[in-house]
Every structure is written in C-alpha cells, then in structure tokens.
Design an enzyme around this catalytic site. Structure first.
Site, mmCIF file in Angstrom:
data_model
loop_
_atom_site.group_PDB
_atom_site.id
_atom_site.type_symbol
_atom_site.label_atom_id
_atom_site.label_comp_id
_atom_site.label_asym_id
_atom_site.label_seq_id
_atom_site.Cartn_x
_atom_site.Cartn_y
_atom_site.Cartn_z
ATOM 1 N N GLU A 21 0.843 -1.201 -0.054
ATOM 2 C CA GLU A 21 -0.028 -0.039 0.077
ATOM 3 C C GLU A 21 0.971 1.176 -0.095
ATOM 4 O OE1 GLU A 21 -2.127 0.530 3.753
ATOM 5 O OE2 GLU A 21 -0.922 -1.094 4.574
ATOM 6 N N LYS A 23 2.386 4.817 1.537
ATOM 7 C CA LYS A 23 2.672 5.190 2.863
ATOM 8 C C LYS A 23 2.581 6.811 2.614
ATOM 9 C CE LYS A 23 4.591 5.863 6.851
ATOM 10 N NZ LYS A 23 4.573 7.337 6.778
ATOM 11 N N ARG A 44 2.539 9.175 18.022
ATOM 12 C CA ARG A 44 3.777 8.155 18.400
ATOM 13 C C ARG A 44 4.549 8.656 19.539
ATOM 14 N NH1 ARG A 44 6.351 6.097 13.378
ATOM 15 N NH2 ARG A 44 4.457 4.682 13.359
ATOM 16 N N GLU A 107 -2.477 7.097 9.741
ATOM 17 C CA GLU A 107 -1.834 8.438 9.356
ATOM 18 C C GLU A 107 -2.952 9.666 9.387
ATOM 19 O OE1 GLU A 107 2.572 9.158 8.642
ATOM 20 O OE2 GLU A 107 1.258 7.347 9.128
#
Length: 219
Positions: A21, A23, A44, A107
């Site tokens: 996929e 990014k 994160r 994301e």
C-alpha cells in the site's frame, strides 16, 4: 529477494503473499475506541509516550466518533469470503458488539487541495505559508486550540487494527476496518510475488504527483 529466500527456508508454507500500500506522508496517529466510541487519540511521541490529541482528532470529518456497525448482509459476506482462515464466531461478535478496547493506527494528513487552499488563506491574512502538507498536519494535530485543526481540514488513513477479532491476515484487517467506517487510501494491492510488488511500485511512481495526497512511497 535475499530476505524472501531466508523466509522460505524458515517456513514450510509455499504460498507467500504481500500486502502492498502507499505510505502517506503525514503523522502517525493512534485511535482508541471503547465499546465503539472514540475515547482517545495520541501521537507516536518518542515511541513510548505520545501526546494526547483527542480534542483535535475529533475535528477530522472522515473519522467516526462511533464505529459503524455493518449490516447482517455485510457480515455474512465477509465470513463467507474468509471462512477458511478466520474464527467466524469471534469476528461476528467483535464486529457487531464492539465491546471493549479497539485500537486503530494510521496516518493523519492533509490533501494537496486543502493544503493549497489553506496557504492562500494564510497569505491573505498576512501569515507565513506552510512549507508542506506534512508540516501542516503535524502542526495542526498538536495545537491546543481545536479550531486551528478544524481549519486545516485534516484527513486520516488506516493501516492497522489491534483487537481480538478472529482475523489472520492484513487483508482481512483492512476490510474489517472499512466495515467499521475507518477510511483508507484505496491504494492497496495483494501481490503474489516480488515481481507483482515491483509492478505496483512502478504504477504508483508514474501517478505519484497526480495523487490527491503526498506519499513517502509504498510499504
């Protein structure tokens, strides 16, 4: 190729597939749903401790505040498609009851269109324009004022689900997240060989600059 040779020596399974996929060029975001409701969103951070950005995540229009419950027809179709490799009872209970903790990782990003519109607005009011969409999304999701995040019209793309769902493959995970209403990129492909991976990489490379969002490449 060397990695694949090593893997084949370690496993008796002859069939190895790749889930490939794009990014997204954005900022990693972890979403926690409790009994189907969004209760926390975190960056994160340093890999151990992230920043709580729940107030800003709630401004992302494409993100469901409550997970979608798929129709009976959709659940049966999923089970029929993957019945040989999933725990159907666990999956049906998971997808329809949504009890407990479900973590969605993905994301947060800005589309090229929204990035251009935002920069025009910022310049018009005398502010310095943003350097790129990634900086725009990373800065927005960390703002104390959710109005700033809302103004930047952020988007979200899924790539992992942590939950007891009875699934065994990444492909199933992606499809399950879609059933729950979590948005994806639409640019995911199952490849049966490294040659197919390379073909996908070349296709993405050719249309990379025309995609509605910026990417780092493929994973």
């Amino acid at each position: 190729k060397a990695w694949l040779i090593r893997i084949k020596k370690l496993t008796s399974t002859a069939d190895i597939a790749f889930d490939v996929e794009v990014k997204m060029d954005g900022l990693a975001l972890s979403l926690v749903y409790q009994d189907g409701l969004l209760v926390q969103a975190a960056t994160r951070g340093d890999g151990f401790v992230g920043e709580d950005v729940t107030h800003n995540a709630r401004t992302i229009e494409s993100l469901p505040m409550r997970l979608r419950i798929p129709t009976e027809k959709e659940v049966k179709a999923f089970i029929k498609k993957y019945q040989s490799s999933i725990d159907a009872t666990t999956f049906e209970r998971f997808i329809t009851r949504q009890q407990g903790r479900i973590e969605i990782r993905g994301e947060v990003y800005m589309t090229r269109k929204n990035f251009e519109s935002l920069n025009k607005l910022m310049v018009a009011r005398g502010d310095a324009p943003l350097a790129n969409p990634r900086n725009g999304s990373a800065g927005a999701i960390r703002q104390l004022d959710p109005k700033i995040a809302a103004e930047r019209k952020l988007s979200f793309c899924r790539w992992q689900m942590l939950a007891e769902a009875g699934l065994t493959t990444y492909e199933q995970e992606h499809e399950a997240m879609s059933l729950l209403g979590i948005p994806g990129s639409g640019l995911v492909r199952i490849c049966q060989s490294l040659e197919e991976v390379e073909v996908f990489m070349q296709e993405i490379g050719q249309k990379r600059e025309k995609l509605p969002f910026q990417i780092d490449g493929i994973v």
